[in-house]
Design an enzyme around this catalytic site. Structure first.
Site, PDB file in Angstrom:
ATOM      1  N   GLY A  77       0.763  -1.089  -0.025  1.00  0.00           N
ATOM      2  CA  GLY A  77       0.027  -0.032  -0.009  1.00  0.00           C
ATOM      3  C   GLY A  77       0.737   1.181  -0.008  1.00  0.00           C
ATOM      4  CB  THR A  78      -0.218   4.631  -1.204  1.00  0.00           C
ATOM      5  OG1 THR A  78      -1.493   4.755  -0.261  1.00  0.00           O
ATOM      6  CG2 THR A  78      -0.389   4.281  -2.366  1.00  0.00           C
ATOM      7  CG  HIS A 129      29.321  12.914 -52.638  1.00  0.00           C
ATOM      8  ND1 HIS A 129      29.089  14.239 -53.463  1.00  0.00           N
ATOM      9  CD2 HIS A 129      30.658  12.773 -53.178  1.00  0.00           C
ATOM     10  CE1 HIS A 129      29.654  14.418 -54.230  1.00  0.00           C
ATOM     11  NE2 HIS A 129      31.167  13.337 -54.061  1.00  0.00           N
ATOM     12  CG  ASN A 133      37.828   3.099 -37.792  1.00  0.00           C
ATOM     13  OD1 ASN A 133      37.255   2.574 -38.586  1.00  0.00           O
ATOM     14  ND2 ASN A 133      37.203   3.584 -36.781  1.00  0.00           N
ATOM     15  CE1 TYR A 175      32.753   5.103 -39.842  1.00  0.00           C
ATOM     16  CE2 TYR A 175      34.831   4.410 -40.403  1.00  0.00           C
ATOM     17  CZ  TYR A 175      33.864   4.516 -39.328  1.00  0.00           C
ATOM     18  OH  TYR A 175      33.979   4.461 -38.080  1.00  0.00           O
ATOM     19  CE  LYS A 184      33.947   5.011 -33.219  1.00  0.00           C
ATOM     20  NZ  LYS A 184      35.421   4.606 -33.033  1.00  0.00           N
TER      21      LYS A 184
END
Length: 469
Positions: A81-82, A367, A390, A370, A355
């Protein structure tokens, strides 16, 4: 001003959320990228509370992760209960002078202004208990406030489980927020008796105890029923999200931000956006984002924990945990992640992924590229289809590219490698050794052209297919 304390109840399982395990409870689910319980903690921050206690249970680990820097945590091991839940804070709050605000962790629509004004009234009136209430046309399914017909003084709260049909005429309902004199609170909590049906201790019973002791009880009626909304399922999450999104977008637009289509724009309450920035449709901005002035963001853009300066254009892009300074053009279809830094005046174009990369001023990367774990100097141009290789399968390694370099299309830079200032790589080269200042690196095998080689190769391939090989 007397001392102020807070108790936030967040121990329930929330079975109607239909989670696959107990790692979450309903107060941990996100709305606009922010946990439900964080909205409740934000609502009570203006009170300047001396101590905040969160009562946790199910989903303990996740709750601890969310509130660890904002509140003490106590655990309700059994759902009794509360009143029993608040009693778990006894060792932290018992015998302290002041007032304690008690509220539920699943009520994300509570406003700071409402909570602040409620506390002011409680203290001004020197009340023992102040209740947040609302008056609604259809009170079925809520705890009811029962008042004396003549004096209109509060007599008790009728629990929804015990409401009789005639009580439906009562239109004032319990909002689930209580401010109580702290010493009175724990005095009464210790006197609670378990109910007959479930053996639970109900917090609302302290109201009747205070009435019997002739203590002063006040109410603060919120004009917006939405504020006392408590969520129980995933539909409720979406409902709360819609309300909060409308509030956030409204406030931003009044502050000088243009949001072209608020219905398709999702912005966390913690986001800061400067004047004259335009947010185009289907854009989501979550977490600790800080965005400057005169930017154009979107359409179809996702930002999370990103710092953006001024005069940038970011479109059709996905950017997290990064810093974008001034005068950059990013997208469409760019992705930046894991602590990228773009110093300014740069162009990051179509289908470029960065990243943990640092671009100094004026870099062009237009364009299909990576660049990971890399530093790139000022005014360097990175040609189409270039990558920094990498990762060797075990370790991530760095690439460093100097100022005023020209990276030819299709260049593969195998890390660790450094290209010094003013260096040049010929298109299609695989760079495995450092390139010194003002050097050109070319790495290609000799091209061999075979007469009729195309038709011979295709015929051989066709025959192989027909043989089923």
């Amino acid at each position: 001003m007397s001392n102020r304390f807070g108790v936030v109840l967040s121990a329930g399982k929330g079975t109607r959320m239909k989670a696959i395990d107990d790692s979450y409870n309903k107060t941990c689910y996100p709305i606009l990228g922010k946990p439900v319980i964080s909205y409740v903690l934000d609502a009570i921050k203006p009170l300047g509370l001396d101590k905040i206690v969160v009562v946790a249970g199910f989903g303990l680990k996740k709750t601890q992760e969310i509130v660890k820097n904002e509140a003490d945590i106590v655990v309700q091991k059994e759902p009794l209960g509360t009143g029993h839940a608040v009693l778990q804070a006894e060792h932290l709050l018992n015998d302290l002078d002041g007032n304690t605000i008690i509220l539920y962790g699943d009520t994300p629509l509570l406003r700071k202004e409402t909570i602040t004004n409620m506390m002011k009234k409680h203290e001004k009136e020197h009340a023992a208990i102040t209740l947040l209430t609302a008056v609604i046309t259809d009170p079925a399914g809520y705890n009811k406030i029962v008042r004396d017909d003549k004096t209109q003084k509060v007599l008790k709260i009728n629990d929804v489980k015990e409401v009789h049909k005639e009580d439906y005429s009562l239109s004032e309902i319990d909002g689930g927020v209580y401010i109580v004199d702290n010493k009175i609170l724990f005095k009464y909590l210790k006197q609670l008796q378990p109910d007959a049906d479930h053996g639970e201790l109900s917090l609302i019973s302290i109201v009747e105890m205070a009435v019997n002791d002739n203590l002063k009880i006040e109410t603060f009626i919120t004009p917006e029923r939405q504020e006392i909304f408590s969520l129980n399922n995933r539909f409720h999450l979406s409902y709360a999200s819609k309300i909060i999104r409308k509030r956030v977008n409204f406030d931003l637009m009044l502050s000088g931000v243009s949001i072209e289509d608020p219905e398709t724009t999702y912005i966390s309450p913690d986001v800061i956006i400067g004047q004259d920035t335009i947010i185009h449709p289907n854009t989501s901005i979550f977490g600790k984002c800080k965005i400057g002035q005169s930017n154009e963001i979107g359409p179809n853009t996702y930002l999370q924990n990103v710092e953006v300066g001024d005069f940038n254009n970011i479109t059709f892009s996905h950017i997290v945990d990064s810093i974008i300074k001034d005068n950059n053009s990013i997208g469409p279809f760019a992705r930046l992640r894991q602590h990228c830094i773009i110093d300014g005046d740069s162009r990051i174009g179509n289908f470029v992924e960065l990243k943990n990369a640092h671009f100094e001023k004026g870099v062009k990367c237009a364009h299909l590229t990576y660049i990971g774990d890399s530093e790139v100097g000022e005014r360097t141009n990175i040609g189409c289809g270039s990558i920094t290789a990498n990762y060797d399968g075990f370790n991530k390694m760095n690439t460093k590219i100097g100022q005023d370099c020209f990276i030819g299309s299709g260049t593969i830079m195998v890390a660790p490698v450094e290209l010094h200032d003013h260096s040049f790589t010929a298109a299609g080269s695989t760079i495995t050794k450092d390139v010194l200042n003002d050097e050109m690196a070319i790495e290609r095998t000799n091209q061999v052209n075979i007469s009729h080689g195309s038709s011979k190769f295709l015929a051989k391939a066709k025959a192989k297919k027909e043989r089923g090989q």
